[in-house]
Design an enzyme around this catalytic site. Structure first.
Site, mmCIF file in Angstrom:
data_model
loop_
_atom_site.group_PDB
_atom_site.id
_atom_site.type_symbol
_atom_site.label_atom_id
_atom_site.label_comp_id
_atom_site.label_asym_id
_atom_site.label_seq_id
_atom_site.Cartn_x
_atom_site.Cartn_y
_atom_site.Cartn_z
ATOM 1 N N SER A 86 -0.836 -4.265 5.371
ATOM 2 C CA SER A 86 -1.865 -5.430 5.569
ATOM 3 C C SER A 86 -3.356 -4.943 5.977
ATOM 4 C CB SER A 86 -1.310 -6.367 6.945
ATOM 5 O OG SER A 86 -2.511 -7.215 7.338
ATOM 6 N N GLY A 263 -7.052 -8.445 3.384
ATOM 7 C CA GLY A 263 -7.060 -7.118 2.632
ATOM 8 C C GLY A 263 -6.356 -7.097 1.195
#
Length: 348
Positions: A86, A263
Site C-alpha cells: 500500500s 499509491g
C-alpha cells in the site's frame, strides 16, 4: 499497551504501531502477515474498528525484518484485507520512522529500505529540520492483467474496465460511464458503484499474480475522471471495502473512499497506461484525489515476472503526523475486537 504514531498521507490516515506488539513468526513479512491474519486478527479489528478506529482508517505494524537489506519490516492492515503493498501506508510508515528518529536521518535526503509483504521497498525521504517533506518509494513491479474488458453490473449495465496490479489488483473504469465526476458530494454513489464494480469484476474476470499464488484477485476498485486542476493528468477515487457486499442486499454495497490519490492505485493506473502505449518510462504522471491532493508517479524500469512484462513505479507523496498515542485494552472492556454498526459499516 500499544504505542502508535498516527499519520495521514495526503488525506488517508494510516496508524503506525511502533511498540507493544512482539515479533510474530515468519521468515518474510508476507509470512508474518499470513500468521497475523490466521492467528492474531483481533489486533487488526481492535485498531481499525470503533471505538479506536473508523471505516477510512488503516493500520501498520512495524516489525524487525529478517532480510539484511531492510531496515524495518511492516505488515499492512486494512478493513478488508492484509495487502501485499500500500503506497499511502508506506508513506505513513516512512514518515513516522523518519520523524521519530527510528531510522538514521541525514538532511536533505534520507534513504532506507523497508520490507513490505510484497517485497523490498526503497525509500527516499526529503528532510528539512527533521520534517519529512516528501516521501518517494519504489514500488513492487506493476502490470496490466486485462485491458478494456466488459463488466456486467446489475441495474447499471455494461462497463468497460482495465484490471491491473500495483500491489493489489484493481479494476479501473472511467467514471463518465456511470455519470460521475468524482466530487466529494458524490461520495455515496462513488462507493456504491465502486463496490458493485469490484464484486462484479472479481466474479467475471478472475486474475492471478504470475509469481505469488496467495495474492487474491480483484479486491479494490478505482474510478477515473479528468483532472480538476490543469497541472494534473487525471483524477481518481479508490473505494476501500469495509464489509462483505451481497447482491441481494443493495445497501451492503458501501465502503470508504481513499482520501489520498492512492499509491498502489496510481501504480496500477500507470501500468495500464504503459500497456496501452499512453505512458512511457520516466514520464511524470500527476494523479489527484477527491480531496485535491496529488501523488506524482513515474515508471523507471521494466522487469519480467514469469511470462509477464511489468513496470517499476516510483511514487512521491507526503505524510503528516497527527498524533502520538498509547492504546490499551481493559480486560473488562466489552468490545475487545471493537464493533461495527450499520449506519457507517454497512455490509457486516
Amino acid at each position: 499497551m500499544i504505542t502508535a504514531v498516527d499519520v495521514h498521507a495526503d488525506g488517508l490516515p494510516g496508524r503506525v504501531i511502533t511498540g507493544g506488539v512482539s515479533d510474530v513468526p515468519g521468515e518474510t513479512m508476507l509470512d508474518k502477515a499470513h500468521y497475523i491474519e490466521q492467528h492474531c486478527d483481533d489486533l487488526r479489528k481492535l485498531m481499525l474498528r470503533e471505538p479506536r478506529g473508523y471505516p477510512g482508517s488503516c493500520c501498520n505494524l512495524v516489525l524487525p525484518s529478517n532480510n539484511p537489506a531492510a531496515d524495518f519490516g511492516y505488515v499492512i492492515m486494512e478493513h478488508f484485507e492484509y495487502p501485499a503493498m500500500s503506497g499511502t501506508n508506506t508513506i505513513c510508515v516512512a514518515t513516522a520512522l523518519v520523524e521519530t528518529g527510528m531510522v538514521e536521518v541525514t538532511e536533505p535526503v534520507t534513504k532506507f529500505t523497508l520490507e513490505a509483504p510484497g517485497g523490498l521497498i526503497e525509500i527516499t525521504a526529503e528532510v528539512d529540520h527533521g520534517k519529512a517533506v516528501s516521501i518517494t518509494f519504489r514500488n513492487v513491479p506493476a502490470f496490466a492483467a486485462l485491458l478494456d474488458v466488459p463488466v456486467e453490473i446489475p441495474e447499471i449495465g455494461t462497463v468497460r474496465a482495465d484490471v491491473a496490479w500495483g500491489g493489489m489488483f484493481y479494476v479501473i473504469a472511467d467514471a463518465s460511464q456511470v455519470g460521475l465526476k468524482l466530487t466529494p458530494d458524490e461520495g455515496h454513489d462513488i462507493v456504491r458503484i465502486g463496490e458493485m464494480l469490484r464484486l462484479a469484476t472479481a466474479e467475471q474476470h478472475p486474475v492471478k499474480h504470475p509469481l505469488v499464488d496467495s495474492y487474491p484477485g480483484v479486491t479494490v476498485s478505482q474510478l477515473s475522471a479528468p483532472a480538476h486542476s490543469p497541472d494534473n493528468h487525471r483524477r481518481n477515487t479508490v473505494t476501500m471495502p469495509t464489509g462483505v457486499p451481497d447482491w441481494t442486499r443493495p445497501g451492503s454495497f458501501t465502503g470508504c473512499i481513499d482520501r489520498s490519490p492512492c499509491g498502489t492505485g496510481t501504480s496500477a493506473r500507470m501500468a495500464a497506461l504503459y500497456a496501452r502505449g499512453e505512458l512511457g518510462l520516466n514520464e511524470e504522471y500527476r494523479h489527484e484525489s477527491v480531496t485535491d491532493t496529488v501523488f506524482t508517479g513515474k515508471l523507471v524500469d521494466t522487469v519480467q515476472l514469469g511470462d509477464v512484462t511489468a513496470v517499476v513505479p516510483e511514487i512521491t507523496g507526503h505524510g503528516w503526523i497527527t498524533g502520538f498515542a498509547n492504546y490499551v485494552l481493559d480486560p473488562t472492556d466489552p468490545f475487545p475486537t471493537g464493533f461495527t454498526i450499520g449506519d457507517i459499516w454497512s455490509g457486516y
